[in-house]
Scaffold this motif. Structure first.
Motif, short mmCIF file in Angstrom:
data_model
loop_
_atom_site.label_atom_id
_atom_site.label_comp_id
_atom_site.label_asym_id
_atom_site.label_seq_id
_atom_site.Cartn_x
_atom_site.Cartn_y
_atom_site.Cartn_z
N LYS A 1 7.27 1.81 -0.26
CA LYS A 1 7.04 3.11 -0.37
C LYS A 1 8.68 2.69 -1.03
O LYS A 1 8.98 3.65 -2.25
CB LYS A 1 6.43 3.85 0.13
CG LYS A 1 6.99 5.65 -0.53
CD LYS A 1 5.53 6.56 0.45
CE LYS A 1 6.32 7.57 -0.11
NZ LYS A 1 5.64 8.98 0.76
N ASP A 2 9.17 3.20 0.21
CA ASP A 2 10.65 2.86 -0.23
C ASP A 2 10.94 2.31 -1.92
O ASP A 2 12.75 2.32 -2.36
CB ASP A 2 11.85 3.28 1.04
CG ASP A 2 11.14 3.53 1.58
OD1 ASP A 2 10.86 4.95 1.97
OD2 ASP A 2 12.51 4.06 3.35
N ALA A 3 11.18 0.30 -0.79
CA ALA A 3 11.37 -0.28 -2.11
C ALA A 3 10.75 0.22 -3.56
O ALA A 3 11.94 -0.09 -4.15
CB ALA A 3 11.13 -1.42 -2.25
N ILE A 4 10.30 -0.11 -3.61
CA ILE A 4 9.37 0.81 -5.04
C ILE A 4 9.80 1.90 -5.38
O ILE A 4 10.09 2.26 -6.84
CB ILE A 4 7.95 0.99 -5.46
CG1 ILE A 4 7.12 -0.49 -4.97
CG2 ILE A 4 7.23 1.34 -6.68
CD1 ILE A 4 7.10 -1.37 -5.90
N ILE B 1 -1.02 -10.26 -3.79
CA ILE B 1 -1.26 -10.10 -4.12
C ILE B 1 -0.53 -9.43 -5.49
O ILE B 1 -0.44 -9.11 -6.83
CB ILE B 1 -2.92 -9.14 -4.22
CG1 ILE B 1 -3.91 -9.85 -3.47
CG2 ILE B 1 -3.05 -8.70 -5.39
CD1 ILE B 1 -4.73 -9.21 -3.20
N TYR B 2 0.68 -8.26 -4.45
CA TYR B 2 1.54 -8.68 -5.21
C TYR B 2 2.38 -8.86 -6.17
O TYR B 2 2.75 -8.58 -7.47
CB TYR B 2 2.51 -7.20 -4.44
CG TYR B 2 3.22 -6.65 -4.68
CD1 TYR B 2 3.40 -5.49 -5.71
CD2 TYR B 2 4.90 -7.39 -4.10
CE1 TYR B 2 4.88 -4.96 -6.31
CE2 TYR B 2 5.84 -6.47 -4.73
CZ TYR B 2 5.72 -5.49 -5.51
OH TYR B 2 7.14 -4.87 -6.34
N LYS B 3 2.90 -9.90 -5.55
CA LYS B 3 3.55 -11.46 -6.27
C LYS B 3 2.75 -11.43 -7.62
O LYS B 3 3.32 -11.48 -7.81
CB LYS B 3 4.00 -11.88 -5.57
CG LYS B 3 4.67 -13.25 -6.01
CD LYS B 3 5.15 -14.40 -4.85
CE LYS B 3 6.74 -14.65 -5.00
NZ LYS B 3 7.05 -15.73 -3.85
N HIS B 4 1.65 -12.58 -7.49
CA HIS B 4 0.60 -12.11 -8.01
C HIS B 4 0.56 -11.09 -9.22
O HIS B 4 0.90 -11.65 -10.88
CB HIS B 4 -0.55 -12.41 -8.02
CG HIS B 4 -1.92 -13.53 -8.70
ND1 HIS B 4 -3.16 -13.56 -8.54
CD2 HIS B 4 -1.25 -14.02 -9.86
CE1 HIS B 4 -3.92 -13.96 -10.38
NE2 HIS B 4 -2.43 -14.42 -10.80
N ILE C 1 0.93 -1.19 -0.18
CA ILE C 1 -0.18 -0.29 -0.46
C ILE C 1 0.93 0.86 -0.51
O ILE C 1 2.12 1.72 0.26
CB ILE C 1 -0.77 0.03 1.50
CG1 ILE C 1 0.01 0.22 2.22
CG2 ILE C 1 -1.95 -1.16 1.41
CD1 ILE C 1 -0.98 0.08 4.18
N ALA C 2 0.40 2.21 0.00
CA ALA C 2 1.22 3.45 -0.84
C ALA C 2 1.44 3.92 0.75
O ALA C 2 2.84 4.86 0.47
CB ALA C 2 0.75 4.57 -1.96
N SER C 3 1.72 4.03 1.97
CA SER C 3 1.41 4.76 2.95
C SER C 3 2.29 3.98 3.87
O SER C 3 3.29 3.83 4.72
CB SER C 3 -0.30 4.50 4.36
OG SER C 3 -0.82 3.61 4.05
N ASN C 4 2.70 2.43 2.82
CA ASN C 4 3.62 1.49 3.81
C ASN C 4 4.81 2.04 3.78
O ASN C 4 5.59 2.24 2.09
CB ASN C 4 3.43 0.31 3.86
CG ASN C 4 4.52 -0.63 4.32
OD1 ASN C 4 5.58 -0.99 4.03
ND2 ASN C 4 3.69 -0.86 5.51
N ARG D 1 -3.07 1.32 -8.48
CA ARG D 1 -2.79 2.65 -8.08
C ARG D 1 -1.53 2.91 -6.73
O ARG D 1 -1.41 3.96 -7.20
CB ARG D 1 -4.54 3.38 -7.63
CG ARG D 1 -5.28 2.69 -8.82
CD ARG D 1 -6.55 3.80 -7.95
NE ARG D 1 -7.60 3.06 -6.93
CZ ARG D 1 -8.13 1.53 -6.76
NH1 ARG D 1 -8.58 1.54 -8.52
NH2 ARG D 1 -8.46 1.08 -6.23
N ALA D 2 -1.53 2.50 -6.13
CA ALA D 2 -0.75 2.80 -5.23
C ALA D 2 0.37 2.27 -5.86
O ALA D 2 1.36 3.41 -4.85
CB ALA D 2 -1.09 1.08 -3.76
#
Length: 256
Positions: free
Chosen positions: A95-98, A138-141, A88-91, A169-170
């Motif tokens: 956020k740092d990794a992406i 879900i992200y891995k999928h 999620i965008a707030s994590n 969206r995140a």
């Protein structure tokens, strides 16, 4: 696009935060053990070099850079180690990794010769098993769907059918995409160079800890000795990490 500052020569896990020295160091030690043992990775690749805290390469995804070789084909995997991750965008960890992966990916666009090669290399998020929540599954999928899609249009169709939109969206929010663009078609090629891997060292199922002991049992007489050696390897890896070490078969004897 994120305007991330030029990375310093190298930074320890303690100064950069996010991953936690204990988890990150154990992951690094596990790959160092693979280098020592010469275990073939999936696809019959062999781990040739490990660089720790690889900011000196000019990348942001820098906790571990692994170079693999198979025949005449070379591939590098640039990895960030994070705990407490949720897609999620707030994590902060996510956020740092992406954000780091996006910066490294964008540095190679338009024919630029960046450290990361999108034709051969991967940008990896390594996370602890406790982070293996529904969002991360879900992200891995989502990444798998991107890799296995024939086109951006094909991927966008799957995203609609499989309800990936919230995580898309995140990611779009983190990398600051224009809100008028379709995140599925815009992010498809970026997502195709990502991978994510969970590691488990603690808890009821020790996972990678047990696998490390199994490997070491090829060289020592009993499990107790193997655990002592594993602990010593983790300690030495922490020292190597602090110095941004580059390790290959040629200097293994000297660094260990």
């Amino acid at each position: 696009m994120n305007d991330l500052a030029t990375p310093p020569p190298y930074a320890s896990s303690f100064s950069t935060g996010g991953g936690g020295g204990n988890f990150e160091t154990k992951v690094q030690a596990f790959f160092l053990l693979q280098l020592i043992d010469g275990i073939a990775a999936p696809g019959h690749r062999y781990l040739a070099t490990i660089q720790l805290q690889a900011r000196s390469l000019g990348v942001h995804t820098d906790d571990i850079v692994r170079s693999y070789a198979r025949d005449d084909v070379a591939q590098r995997v640039f990895s960030e180690c994070k705990t407490g991750v949720s897609a999620i965008a707030s994590n902060k960890a996510f956020k740092d990794a992406i954000g780091s992966a996006w910066a490294d990916y964008c540095a190679c666009l338009g024919g630029a010769k960046g450290p990361f090669n999108r034709d051969t290399d991967k940008l990896e998020l390594i996370y602890d098993q406790d982070s293996a929540n529904r969002n991360m599954r879900i992200y891995k999928h989502l990444i798998g769907a991107a890799i296995n899609s024939a086109s951006a249009t094909d991927f966008a169709r799957k995203c609609t059918a499989w309800n990936f939109r919230s995580i898309l969206r995140a990611i779009a929010q983190i990398v600051e995409l224009d809100e008028t663009t379709d995140p599925a078609t815009t992010l498809w090629e970026f997502l195709r160079v990502l991978q994510c891997t969970s590691f488990q060292f603690d808890g009821d199922s020790l996972g990678h800890h047990d696998r490390a002991i199994e490997i070491l049992m090829r060289y020592v007489a009993d499990p107790a000795q193997a655990r002592i050696v594993w602990g010593a390897l983790i300690q030495r890896t922490s020292e190597l990490n602090a110095n941004g070490a580059t390790i290959d078969k040629g200097n293994l004897r000297h660094v260990l």
